[in-house]
Design a protein around this motif. Structure first.
Motif, PDB file in Angstrom:
ATOM      1  N   LEU A 229      -8.356  -3.321  -1.967  1.00  0.00           N
ATOM      2  CA  LEU A 229      -8.093  -2.394  -0.865  1.00  0.00           C
ATOM      3  C   LEU A 229      -9.294  -2.302   0.075  1.00  0.00           C
ATOM      4  O   LEU A 229      -9.135  -2.183   1.294  1.00  0.00           O
TER       5      LEU A 229
ATOM      6  N   ALA B  84      -3.367   2.089   5.866  1.00  0.00           N
ATOM      7  CA  ALA B  84      -2.591   2.156   4.623  1.00  0.00           C
ATOM      8  C   ALA B  84      -3.473   1.895   3.412  1.00  0.00           C
ATOM      9  O   ALA B  84      -3.327   2.557   2.372  1.00  0.00           O
TER      10      ALA B  84
ATOM     11  N   MET C 158      -5.790   8.097  -2.308  1.00  0.00           N
ATOM     12  CA  MET C 158      -4.831   8.673  -3.243  1.00  0.00           C
ATOM     13  C   MET C 158      -5.211   8.358  -4.686  1.00  0.00           C
ATOM     14  O   MET C 158      -5.120   9.217  -5.574  1.00  0.00           O
ATOM     15  N   ILE C 159      -5.670   7.131  -4.925  1.00  0.00           N
ATOM     16  CA  ILE C 159      -6.096   6.769  -6.281  1.00  0.00           C
ATOM     17  C   ILE C 159      -7.307   7.592  -6.699  1.00  0.00           C
ATOM     18  O   ILE C 159      -7.383   8.108  -7.826  1.00  0.00           O
TER      19      ILE C 159
ATOM     20  N   LEU D  21       2.126   1.679  -3.409  1.00  0.00           N
ATOM     21  CA  LEU D  21       1.075   2.173  -4.293  1.00  0.00           C
ATOM     22  C   LEU D  21       0.838   3.668  -4.086  1.00  0.00           C
ATOM     23  O   LEU D  21       0.663   4.425  -5.053  1.00  0.00           O
ATOM     24  N   ILE D  22       0.869   4.111  -2.842  1.00  0.00           N
ATOM     25  CA  ILE D  22       0.672   5.538  -2.537  1.00  0.00           C
ATOM     26  C   ILE D  22       1.772   6.372  -3.184  1.00  0.00           C
ATOM     27  O   ILE D  22       1.511   7.408  -3.811  1.00  0.00           O
ATOM     28  N   SER D  23       3.028   5.912  -3.027  1.00  0.00           N
ATOM     29  CA  SER D  23       4.157   6.665  -3.585  1.00  0.00           C
ATOM     30  C   SER D  23       4.108   6.700  -5.103  1.00  0.00           C
ATOM     31  O   SER D  23       4.359   7.743  -5.726  1.00  0.00           O
TER      32      SER D  23
ATOM     33  N   GLU E 110      -5.629   5.001   2.782  1.00  0.00           N
ATOM     34  CA  GLU E 110      -4.823   6.075   2.196  1.00  0.00           C
ATOM     35  C   GLU E 110      -4.554   5.802   0.718  1.00  0.00           C
ATOM     36  O   GLU E 110      -4.615   6.730  -0.120  1.00  0.00           O
ATOM     37  N   ALA E 111      -4.240   4.544   0.381  1.00  0.00           N
ATOM     38  CA  ALA E 111      -4.002   4.206  -1.026  1.00  0.00           C
ATOM     39  C   ALA E 111      -5.271   4.402  -1.850  1.00  0.00           C
ATOM     40  O   ALA E 111      -5.227   4.932  -2.977  1.00  0.00           O
TER      41      ALA E 111
ATOM     42  N   SER F  20       1.200   8.924  -6.419  1.00  0.00           N
ATOM     43  CA  SER F  20       1.370  10.358  -6.154  1.00  0.00           C
ATOM     44  C   SER F  20       2.400  11.017  -7.056  1.00  0.00           C
ATOM     45  O   SER F  20       2.256  12.193  -7.410  1.00  0.00           O
TER      46      SER F  20
ATOM     47  N   CYS G 286       0.835  -1.208   0.000  1.00  0.00           N
ATOM     48  CA  CYS G 286       0.000   0.000   0.000  1.00  0.00           C
ATOM     49  C   CYS G 286       0.866   1.253   0.000  1.00  0.00           C
ATOM     50  O   CYS G 286       0.569   2.240  -0.697  1.00  0.00           O
ATOM     51  N   ARG G 287       1.941   1.257   0.791  1.00  0.00           N
ATOM     52  CA  ARG G 287       2.860   2.396   0.782  1.00  0.00           C
ATOM     53  C   ARG G 287       3.484   2.580  -0.592  1.00  0.00           C
ATOM     54  O   ARG G 287       3.663   3.707  -1.075  1.00  0.00           O
TER      55      ARG G 287
END
Length: 812
Positions: A527, A541, A548-549, A502-504, A544-545, A507, A499-500
């Motif tokens: 998710l 996490a 963010m998507i 995917l977030i990075s 957040e992912a 973004s 998940c981290r």
């Protein structure tokens, strides 16, 4: 050329002995003693003298050695002449000492030029000379007394009355071991040297470490024997000792990548470098070591041995402990003209034969990356904290102290390191695929821990440079399905890392088309399912992912990610509304109700933290509009819930459950409320006006609730600090068209960054009181919060000094 005839050394020495006996007998007969017998000792002495006479033409030291031996023998003959009864010679048993003395004295000055005398024509091969010298040395007086002399030196190493003497004794042992490194494996000597690792004098400890360091590169047995002792010296109080140990381990890891204790070594050094109290120079040296070992492009430079001429005993018996070594193995003669014994594993400068196939640079680089990847996985598998490793990888790409423009220039100038890290990531992905192939063909769950370690190592590179994972993110996305047959804890750890990642990637690294594909694909459903199955960390996490998507896909765009977020909010909000009037004390409810209530509050808090609407995005400070105060917002029915009022409705629910009687529900509600504070800092002003913060910190509140409140305030301050320092606040401001140039110049464009700190400074006196609470956990949390307030300049340092001095008397 092949000689017409060849005589072995055994036969040649027999012939030389006979010839020399005849010559020596004739010389004695000429002196008048015709019945005396020639002793074999005198014959071998003459052969040695002939050999030194032969060498004297090219080696100056041979002349000195020749004259020394002649003087020693003549002096011995004269002493025997005085102490021996002449009647023993009259019977013809031995030659007269005077005759032998005259015979050898006549050779002080050779009658013929050096190297051309008659007695020097027949010479043994180098192997034959080595055997003779070894036999003579083994029967010499110093060799026979070697064990006693070594015992005296070892005993002096333990003399507690003289530091200088112990240091000199260690250096003397180093000179002895230089001749025969196999002595380092002898139990008595190994124990004596290991005890010097704990010596009270730093100079003695450094000498002992240096002694061991000279041989760990040459013989793996020595490295294994002193592994635990060297590891313990990583934390030595002497900086010189620690620096010496770091250099030894550096050479050891580079010269022996497969060293069995490499994991322990790397973890110890990483922990030492992460210690803020460590000397800056040594920390930099450890960083340089790991960069050279893992992150430099190409294979590491081979380390030459400190003394390549030292002979290594490779034929030591396995049952060596407690037995006496053969004298031939204790005393070894090293002479360039006689026997040059090279270490078996030493690095030779001799070019390889042409018949050897030299591997291409690409193959060597690939193998090096595989080795480094395997080492990193092993270290991560055992290490409890990888923060220092993440920081070190980040430093390869940019310096945190530079501004954004300078960071870009540094990144552009380090393409070599980027390419190497990219190859490391590819090696990690390849290791992951190979592990999956092995697990697919096996019915057992072997390699489960290895899977977690590989994904964790990949996560380190993701934190440093997400772009490195962009070509491989499709390979990692299936792990969000959590069907790896692992334990819940291991699955949660893997999910959090993915998940981290995917977030990075979403973004900064992925194009809009890929984000749209993720937003409308199965990833959003995966998710969503995570929030129902795993704990708060993995659920946060995943939320957040998902957020963010949805944000990258567009706030007003209809996507599966946006729908899944709203579906989650409706589901968990509906559950809170369902159980809100069940009881005032949920500790009396079933475990299922308590677990579901905690999960609902946690997930809704995460959704509120990353919740963003088109309306709120126009206000850089998340201002509270008229009639938009969440503290006055009602607890709505689930059917009235919508995306625009989601944050206010959830905050009302959190406030409702914060007023419940059981402390666990209070803590869960407070933790969920933190998500609203992080997304809309100005809500804290409204909460402060209602007296909620003062009530949570008062003595009337349960200690667990006080502890949770202190941790929440610390998390809020830390998150705001990261938001400003990472440039996220500035990036958001630059994208906001409503922030005019005049507002940017005035400095009021990011007022949210100081609201949380300003609210908490109103309660500093109460925080000081909590720092002296009878509960140790509350004291620790209060001190951590004070430290963060001090670092951010929100409190006067002089006001905190008396309280911190009082805490010095804390028994813990």
């Amino acid at each position: 050329e092949v000689p017409s005839y060849w005589i072995c050394d055994e036969c040649k020495i027999q012939i030389m002995i006979i010839d020399q006996s005849i010559l020596l007998s004739s010389a004695c007969n000429h002196a008048g003693n015709k019945s005396g017998k020639v002793d074999d000792t005198h014959v071998f002495r003459q052969l040695l003298l002939n050999h030194l006479t032969f060498l004297a033409s090219g080696v100056s030291d041979a002349i000195v050695a020749r004259e020394f031996l002649l003087a020693k023998w003549i002096d011995q003959f004269q002493l025997e002449e005085k102490q021996t009864d002449h009647r023993a010679y009259e019977g013809g048993a031995f030659l007269d000492s005077n005759i032998l003395c005259a015979h050898f004295f006549a050779q002080w000055i050779p009658s013929e030029p050096l190297g051309k005398s008659a007695g020097c024509k027949n010479q043994l091969s180098e192997e034959g000379n080595a055997r003779i010298f070894r036999a003579l040395a083994a029967t010499s007086e110093i060799a026979l007394s070697f064990r006693n002399l070594l015992g005296v030196v070892v005993k002096l190493m333990g003399d507690d009355n003289a530091n200088a003497l112990r240091k000199l004794a260690v250096k003397a042992v180093a000179q002895v071991v230089q001749v025969d490194p196999s002595l380092m494996l002898q139990p008595s000597l190994r124990q004596a040297v290991s005890r010097r690792f704990l010596d009270q004098a730093i100079s003695v400890r450094e000498a002992a470490v240096s002694l061991v360091g000279c041989y760990v590169l040459q013989d793996p047995k020595v490295a294994n024997a002193f592994h635990s002792s060297l590891i313990a010296r990583v934390g030595d109080i002497g900086v010189s000792v620690r620096r010496r140990v770091v250099r030894i381990f550096r050479d050891l890891l580079i010269s022996q990548p497969g060293y069995s204790g490499r994991v322990d070594v790397c973890i110890s050094l990483l922990q030492r470098a992460a210690n803020p109290r460590e000397e800056e120079g040594l920390r930099d040296e450890i960083k340089t070591m790991f960069k050279e070992l893992w992150f430099e492009e190409g294979t590491p430079k081979k380390i030459k041995l400190s003394n390549p001429g030292v002979s290594i005993a490779t034929d030591i018996a396995d049952d060596f402990s407690g037995q006496d070594l053969p004298l031939e193995k204790i005393v070894k003669i090293s002479n360039n003209e006689i026997c040059e014994l090279q270490p078996k594993d030493s690095v030779s400068d001799t070019p390889a034969p042409k018949t050897w196939r030299k591997k291409s640079d690409a193959v060597e680089t690939h193998q090096h990356c595989e080795t480094v990847a395997s080492q990193m996985i092993d270290v991560v598998a055992v290490s409890k904290d990888t923060i220092f490793l993440e920081k070190m990888v980040k430093e390869l790409f940019y310096n945190d102290e530079c501004n954004k423009d300078v960071k870009k220039l540094i990144c552009d100038g380090m393409n070599g390191d980027k390419n190497h890290c990219s190859r490391l990531v590819s090696a990690l992905i390849e290791e992951l695929l190979q592990l999956e192939e092995r697990r697919a063909g096996s019915t057992q769950r072997d390699g489960d821990a290895r899977l977690v370690s590989i994904v964790s190592t990949i996560g380190i590179f993701c934190e440093a440079s997400p772009g490195l994972l962009a070509p491989h993110f499709d390979t990692l996305l299936p792990y969000l399905k959590a069907d790896n047959l692992l334990s819940v804890e291991e699955e949660a750890k893997i999910i959090t890392i993915i998940c981290r990642l995917l977030i990075s990637l979403v973004s900064v690294a992925l194009p809009k088309a890929d984000v749209q594909r993720l937003a409308n694909g199965s990833v959003a459903n995966d998710l969503e399912k995570i929030t129902y199955k795993f704990g708060s960390v993995a659920s946060a996490a995943a939320v957040e992912a998902l957020a963010m998507i949805a944000r990258r896909a567009g706030l007003n765009a209809v996507s599966e990610a946006r729908n899944n977020l709203m579906k989650l909010a409706e589901t968990f909000y509906g559950y809170l509304y369902k159980v809100k009037d069940m009881t005032s004390d949920y500790s009396t409810s079933t475990n299922g109700v308590q677990s579901n209530l905690k999960r609902a509050l946690s997930v809704l808090g995460s959704i509120c933290q990353y919740h963003e609407t088109e309306e709120l995005s126009h206000f850089p400070d998340s201002e509270l509009l008229v009639g938009d105060d969440p503290t006055t917002f009602p607890f709505l029915e689930p059917s009235l819930l919508s995306w625009g009022i989601l944050s206010n409705a959830c905050f009302s629910a959190f406030s409702f459950f914060l007023a419940k009687d059981d402390v666990l529900t209070k803590c869960a509600a407070l933790n969920a409320m933190t998500g609203v504070f992080l997304a809309r800092p100005r809500v804290m002003l409204a909460v402060e006006n209602k007296g909620v913060i003062a009530n949570l910190l008062s003595d009337k509140t349960h200690p667990m609730a006080q502890l949770e409140a202190l941790r929440c305030w610390k998390n809020i301050l830390a998150a705001e600090e990261w938001r400003v320092e990472s440039g996220q606040a500035r990036e958001k401001m630059d994208k906001n068209a409503n922030v005019t140039l005049s507002k940017r110049i005035s400095g009021d464009q990011d007022g949210d960054s100081s609201i949380c700190g300003s609210v908490l400074t109103q309660h500093t006196n109460r925080i000081y009181q909590l720092a002296k609470s009878p509960h140790a956990a509350i004291r620790l949390a209060a001190v951590d919060l004070i430290g963060l307030l001090l670092r951010q300049g929100l409190v006067n340092p002089m006001e905190t000094v008396p309280h911190l001095l009082a805490l010095q008397g804390n028994s813990r």
